[in-house]
Design an enzyme around this catalytic site. Structure first.
Site, PDB file in Angstrom:
ATOM      1  CB  SER A 252      41.964  24.563 -64.774  1.00  0.00           C
ATOM      2  OG  SER A 252      43.739  24.257 -65.323  1.00  0.00           O
ATOM      3  CE  LYS A 253      40.769  29.642 -70.160  1.00  0.00           C
ATOM      4  NZ  LYS A 253      40.745  31.063 -69.410  1.00  0.00           N
ATOM      5  NE  ARG A 254      47.049  24.156 -64.151  1.00  0.00           N
ATOM      6  CZ  ARG A 254      46.746  22.746 -64.024  1.00  0.00           C
ATOM      7  NH1 ARG A 254      47.645  21.813 -63.746  1.00  0.00           N
ATOM      8  NH2 ARG A 254      46.167  22.506 -62.778  1.00  0.00           N
ATOM      9  N   GLY A 256      44.048  21.174 -70.941  1.00  0.00           N
ATOM     10  CA  GLY A 256      42.897  21.196 -72.693  1.00  0.00           C
ATOM     11  C   GLY A 256      42.062  21.376 -72.840  1.00  0.00           C
TER      12      GLY A 256
END
Ligand code: GLU
Length: 474
Positions: A252-254, A256
């Site tokens: 996910s976006k976490r 990067g």
């Protein structure tokens, strides 16, 4: 003939997972000399946006995943945007109604919600059946619908039986009877639900293999029942494994950057992206890792898709990108790098010069966007370095000698260096790092000889002179 599709919803950028799905479909189509189809699943009116459709297409093209049929290129089985296929869904739904496999429901959404809550409060899963809706379908209600110009929703009568999926990747998956109840296929606003539209499209586009993420595995039960209702053999299904981040959690976006666009902007090469994505859940029979598109096509087969989750490792991707950066022709590298130089305010007037710079610095960068930073002193003078007192004499003489040299000959120059070191009893480990700092403003970089030869005599002399004169306080 093999016909596969990539069916994104235009609700955002193309992400690593979607790109991998597209790639596997593309590789399989090319390998089997079949067709790769792009279908835009835009029935979510609120979230879909033509801007995203364009961006998805852009990213796919950048990766080199060109489609044979699709909304822009057309094809015999179009249209290829779901929003343009509403009559087709209606006709397929009516067919099921006329065969008694689906039925109209004249209940308002609040009433369906009430029913759902009642089922739940009675401790039942919210599984609907035709009988539950019968009380709504009164002649009066039908008249009301007509008068108000509403259409009833159409529900599919889910057969009460087990379904078995023979998935190429997951093996045999059994869906037990009673897992789900009847479900909507056409909403009262005329829009199809995802599972229905997907099956109608896959049937009418004659899709032979469905390769997609395993987050769709649970949808396959509804889809299998629909194929059966249409008396069509389902396509071959291959549900590819989830992609996890290095910490073992769903990517996910976490973690990067995850969109293809973001990697493109960071200066990744499409060849490296394709190569890396292909290895997320697929492996070469001989374990080869560096593979160009043609080799991937040649080696691709569904039976080498792994059921285990794949780990997306940004470090490995970067390493792979570095490999491609060092191995593509330098002319090609220069063409692609130019944009990144200009973005950093380094004007590239002479592509030949850029090529020379790149052949010196490319060893030191893993992405295109790292190149300008590594090359800046070839385009602009570095900050003036102070020369340590004990080396001043040596550098002054070096400047004199350099000015005297008639031709800019590196061999001669290095003889000059050696002679000076000897004469002034200066150690190479003191002299060369200082020279490097004077010329580049850095402690590290490519080999000094390459730098000197590329800077040329004029800039060599100039930078030396500035350092000696100690043009400070600017
Ligand atoms: N539109 C679906 C998605 O974006 C496609 C699923 C499928 O391939 O069937 O995930």
């Amino acid at each position: 003939m093999v016909r596969v599709r990539f069916a994104p919803s235009p609700t955002g950028y193309l992400h690593v997972g979607g790109a991998r799905t597209a790639l596997f479909n593309f590789l399989f189509a090319r390998k089997e000399k079949g067709k790769f189809i792009l279908r835009i699943e835009d029935t979510d009116l609120e979230r879909s946006n033509p801007v995203y459709e364009r961006m998805l297409m852009d990213s796919l093209k950048w990766l080199g995943l060109f489609w044979d049929e699709g909304p822009d290129v057309g094809g015999e089985k179009g249209p290829y945007r779901q929003r343009e296929r509403m009559e087709i869904y209606r006709a397929f739904a009516e067919k099921l109604v006329s065969e008694g496999k689906a039925y109209r429901v004249y209940a308002y959404p609040e009433e369906i919600e009430e029913l759902r809550e009642r089922l739940l409060s009675e401790g039942n899963p919210p599984h609907y059946s035709q009988e539950m809706f019968e009380r709504f379908n009164t002649p009066q209600r039908k008249r009301e619908y007509e008068e108000r110009g509403l259409s009833p929703a159409i529900f599919f009568k889910m057969p009460r039986k087990d379904y078995v999926l023979h998935d190429v990747v997951k093996g045999e998956v059994v869906f037990k009877e009673g897992a789900i109840g009847d479900f909507v296929i056409l909403r009262s606003n005329g829009l199809p639900t995802y599972n229905f539209a997907c099956v109608v499209d896959d049937i009418s586009m004659e899709i032979t293999h469905v390769i997609r993420g395993d987050d769709h595995l649970s949808n396959t039960l509804r889809q299998l029942a629909l194929y059966e209702a249409f008396e069509k053999a389902p396509p071959v299904f291959a549900h590819v494994s989830t992609i996890l981040g290095p910490d073992g959690k769903k990517l996910s976006k976490r973690h990067g950057a995850t969109s293809i666009e973001a990697f493109r902007e960071m200066g990744y090469l499409p060849e490296a992206m394709v190569n890396y994505l292909a290895l997320l859940g697929w492996s070469h029979p001989e374990g080869k890792e560096l593979l160009a598109m043609e080799e991937l096509i040649d080696a691709f087969s569904l039976d080498r898709l792994s059921p285990n989750p794949a780990i997306f490792d940004p470090q490995k991707l970067k390493w792979m990108n570095g490999h491609y950066m060092r191995n593509i022709p330098v002319e090609d590298l220069a063409k692609r790098a130019k944009f990144f130089f200009e973005k950093e305010g380094l004007r590239v007037e002479d592509e030949g010069y850029l090529m020379k710079v790149l052949s010196v610095v490319r060893e030191r960068a893993d992405t295109l966007s790292e190149l300008p930073k590594e090359s800046i002193y070839f385009f602009a003078d570095p900050e003036v370095e102070e020369i340590p007192e004990e080396l001043k004499g040596t550098f002054e003489e070096l400047l004199e000698e350099a000015r005297k040299l008639t031709d800019w000959n590196l061999e001669k120059l290095s003889e000059v260096f050696k002679a000076l070191l000897k004469k002034h009893s200066v150690k190479p480990k003191d002299f060369y790092p200082t020279l490097r700092r004077v010329l580049t403003g850095r402690n590290e970089g490519p080999e000094l000889v390459s730098i000197i030869s590329l800077l040329g005599r004029e800039r060599f002399v100039e930078r030396l002179a500035r350092a000696i004169e100690g043009v400070r306080g600017r």
